[in-house]
Design an enzyme around this catalytic site. Structure first.
Site, PDB file in Angstrom:
ATOM      1  N   ARG A   1      18.449 -28.274  30.373  1.00  0.00           N
ATOM      2  CA  ARG A   1      18.290 -29.369  29.410  1.00  0.00           C
ATOM      3  C   ARG A   1      16.994 -30.155  29.625  1.00  0.00           C
ATOM      4  O   ARG A   1      16.436 -30.734  28.696  1.00  0.00           O
ATOM      5  CB  ARG A   1      19.491 -30.308  29.520  1.00  0.00           C
ATOM      6  CG  ARG A   1      19.558 -31.360  28.439  1.00  0.00           C
ATOM      7  CD  ARG A   1      20.941 -31.992  28.370  1.00  0.00           C
ATOM      8  NE  ARG A   1      21.297 -32.582  29.646  1.00  0.00           N
ATOM      9  CZ  ARG A   1      22.523 -32.552  30.190  1.00  0.00           C
ATOM     10  NH1 ARG A   1      23.504 -31.939  29.568  1.00  0.00           N
ATOM     11  NH2 ARG A   1      22.752 -33.108  31.349  1.00  0.00           N
TER      12      ARG A   1
ATOM     13  N   TYR B   1       7.264 -42.404   7.024  1.00  0.00           N
ATOM     14  CA  TYR B   1       8.074 -41.223   6.692  1.00  0.00           C
ATOM     15  C   TYR B   1       9.515 -41.675   6.428  1.00  0.00           C
ATOM     16  O   TYR B   1      10.112 -42.359   7.261  1.00  0.00           O
ATOM     17  CB  TYR B   1       7.998 -40.289   7.905  1.00  0.00           C
ATOM     18  CG  TYR B   1       8.770 -39.001   7.820  1.00  0.00           C
ATOM     19  CD1 TYR B   1       8.443 -38.031   6.873  1.00  0.00           C
ATOM     20  CD2 TYR B   1       9.791 -38.722   8.724  1.00  0.00           C
ATOM     21  CE1 TYR B   1       9.139 -36.836   6.828  1.00  0.00           C
ATOM     22  CE2 TYR B   1      10.484 -37.529   8.689  1.00  0.00           C
ATOM     23  CZ  TYR B   1      10.154 -36.590   7.728  1.00  0.00           C
ATOM     24  OH  TYR B   1      10.845 -35.403   7.700  1.00  0.00           O
TER      25      TYR B   1
ATOM     26  N   ASP C   1       3.223 -42.214  14.655  1.00  0.00           N
ATOM     27  CA  ASP C   1       3.490 -40.877  14.126  1.00  0.00           C
ATOM     28  C   ASP C   1       2.115 -40.296  13.790  1.00  0.00           C
ATOM     29  O   ASP C   1       1.478 -40.674  12.818  1.00  0.00           O
ATOM     30  CB  ASP C   1       4.385 -40.973  12.888  1.00  0.00           C
ATOM     31  CG  ASP C   1       4.784 -39.596  12.352  1.00  0.00           C
ATOM     32  OD1 ASP C   1       3.999 -38.638  12.519  1.00  0.00           O
ATOM     33  OD2 ASP C   1       5.866 -39.489  11.744  1.00  0.00           O
TER      34      ASP C   1
ATOM     35  N   LYS D   1       5.079 -29.029  12.041  1.00  0.00           N
ATOM     36  CA  LYS D   1       4.010 -28.913  11.059  1.00  0.00           C
ATOM     37  C   LYS D   1       2.861 -28.055  11.620  1.00  0.00           C
ATOM     38  O   LYS D   1       3.021 -26.879  11.783  1.00  0.00           O
ATOM     39  CB  LYS D   1       3.548 -30.310  10.626  1.00  0.00           C
ATOM     40  CG  LYS D   1       4.716 -31.232  10.194  1.00  0.00           C
ATOM     41  CD  LYS D   1       5.351 -30.804   8.882  1.00  0.00           C
ATOM     42  CE  LYS D   1       6.704 -31.432   8.586  1.00  0.00           C
ATOM     43  NZ  LYS D   1       6.780 -32.871   8.633  1.00  0.00           N
TER      44      LYS D   1
HETATM   45  C1  LIG Z   1       7.966 -33.677   8.923  1.00  0.00           C
HETATM   46  C2  LIG Z   1       7.607 -34.996   9.448  1.00  0.00           C
HETATM   47  C3  LIG Z   1       8.386 -35.608  10.417  1.00  0.00           C
HETATM   48  C4  LIG Z   1       9.682 -35.022  10.911  1.00  0.00           C
HETATM   49  O1  LIG Z   1       9.553 -33.810  11.569  1.00  0.00           O
HETATM   50  P1  LIG Z   1      10.748 -32.768  11.609  1.00  0.00           P
HETATM   51  O2  LIG Z   1      10.343 -31.796  12.634  1.00  0.00           O
HETATM   52  O3  LIG Z   1      10.849 -32.202  10.229  1.00  0.00           O
HETATM   53  O4  LIG Z   1      11.995 -33.519  11.987  1.00  0.00           O
HETATM   54  C5  LIG Z   1       7.965 -36.822  10.920  1.00  0.00           C
HETATM   55  N1  LIG Z   1       6.848 -37.413  10.460  1.00  0.00           N
HETATM   56  C6  LIG Z   1       6.080 -36.863   9.534  1.00  0.00           C
HETATM   57  C7  LIG Z   1       4.843 -37.571   9.094  1.00  0.00           C
HETATM   58  C8  LIG Z   1       6.435 -35.640   8.979  1.00  0.00           C
HETATM   59  O5  LIG Z   1       5.675 -35.112   8.016  1.00  0.00           O
END
Ligand SMILES: *Cc1c(COP(=O)(O)O)cnc(C)c1O
Length: 388
Positions: free
Chosen positions: A54, A107, A179, A204
């Site tokens: 984990r 987001y 973020d 992404k």
């Molecule tokens: C997609 C995204 C997230 C979340 O990521 P996941 O892996 O889909 O949970 C967070 N912030 C931004 C800006 C995103 O585009």
């Protein structure tokens, strides 16, 4: 060393794997100890060692090490998704009675977490104008523990003045969470701009092939154990296959991004001269309101940007979207393929208003030949005009 070099060399220990270039996928729950003494000395309350699946495997640690070096942070923590990284990092810093300042362009699932889970715990969130700059000072309270930024925002692409926001947060003893998914660890170096905790949806661009769900949290030394302990206490962890895929994706991140950037700017410039288009939201374009800050703080742009059409009927926009052959309809971005998304339904504001001149779209410029993408948009615009 520059980003491209870090991307190739960081987190690699071939001597540990018989000279093999990449570490294998370690599928691991149990870690065995040869003696009782070794078991007792392993200290499984230290979550940053090979003590139990984990808390990570050598594959996880290789990815975490590479991303931390690339981003210029102390260490990274892999989580099961980008959203898991956001919720895990946010909740590590707040307790009942605390206050969070959150960009109004954040987001949407981050907003939902604040408005449901944090709210139920008696943690209040105030949404601020992403362009507030030094005005953030007036919103700081003695209980403000976190200032969260997301720049550019992933639907409306406002660029935030992060050094100014971070300086205000520091003066009031709050931590700055970012973020940083849009810029990736390549195009924005958060720890040189006052950020304490940088978060990525590795789903992404780091994964880069639309086949991974993964989050990464990178922190300063000061905040590492707070976040790592919190994540480990909750039992959040990343899957073995996912960390391996993300590590593989990471090795080509810089070179992929250069093409995403080039094609994105090319498409944005082409679109901005189209009669159907009212506005482009792309901070790398000179006329974009966020351009000056982007130019000052970022070293590049990914392939994600916004397009505002003139006021066309929904039927016409739908016909345009469905006529596209190379741009697929889909959430997410950062893979090798081009995507398009109508964004109006996802844009929720409570502190500011966002009133585009017409239907808003988001484009992800993939790795196809740009001329083919332009030809696809051109033929689909015929359908838009036909239904206008
Ligand atoms: C997609 C995204 C997230 C979340 O990521 P996941 O892996 O889909 O949970 C967070 N912030 C931004 C800006 C995103 O585009």
């Amino acid at each position: 060393m520059k980003s491209d070099t870090f991307i190739v060399h960081a987190g690699r220990h071939p001597a540990d794997y018989h000279g093999v270039v990449n570490p294998p996928v370690y599928r691991c729950s149990t870690v065995l100890y040869p003696t009782v003494q070794a078991l007792e000395e392993s200290d499984h309350h230290r979550f940053d060692r090979m003590t139990y699946g984990r808390y990570g495997t050598p594959t996880t640690f290789a990815l975490e090490e590479a991303v931390a070096e690339l981003e210029g942070g102390f260490r990274s923590i892999a989580t099961s998704s980008g959203l898991g990284a956001i919720t895990g990092a946010l909740s590590a810093f707040v307790r009942t009675g605390d206050h969070v300042l959150m960009s109004d362009a954040v987001y949407f699932p981050t907003r939902r977490f604040c408005d449901t889970v944090l709210k139920a715990q008696g943690i209040e969130t105030t949404y601020y104008d992403p362009l507030i700059g030094s005005g953030i000072e007036a919103l700081m309270r003695p209980t403000t523990r976190v200032v969260m930024v997301e720049s550019p925002s992933s639907l409306t692409f406002e660029v935030q003045d992060i050094p100014v926001l971070a300086a205000a947060a520091k003066r009031h003893g709050a931590v700055v969470l970012m973020d940083n998914t849009w810029a990736t660890p390549v195009f924005f170096k958060p720890f040189t701009k006052g950020v304490d905790v940088s978060i990525h949806a590795a789903t992404k661009y780091i994964g880069g092939h639309s086949d991974v769900m993964l989050g990464l949290i990178t922190t300063t030394e000061e905040h590492y154990l707070t976040v790592k302990t919190h994540i480990s206490t909750w039992g959040f962890c990343a899957g073995s296959e996912e960390v391996w895929l993300a590590l593989r994706g990471l090795r080509t991140l810089a070179v992929r991004l250069r093409q995403h950037q080039e094609t994105g700017i090319l498409l944005a410039n082409w679109l901005r001269n189209r009669p159907e288009v009212a506005q482009i939201l792309h901070p790398a374009l000179r006329e974009d309101p966020g351009h000056a800050l982007w130019y000052r703080d970022f070293t590049g742009a990914c392939g994600l940007f916004g397009v505002i059409l003139h006021p066309y009927r929904k039927e016409a926009v739908d016909a345009f979207l469905e006529a596209l052959e190379l741009f697929a309809l889909g959430y997410s971005w950062g893979g090798y393929e081009s995507l398009i998304l109508p964004t109006a339904r996802g844009i929720i504001r409570t502190a500011t208003s966002w009133q585009p001149a017409g239907p808003s779209l988001r484009i992800h410029a993939g790795l196809e030949t740009p001329e083919d993408l332009i030809a696809d948009l051109e033929q689909a615009f015929i359908h838009l005009r036909e239904k206008a």
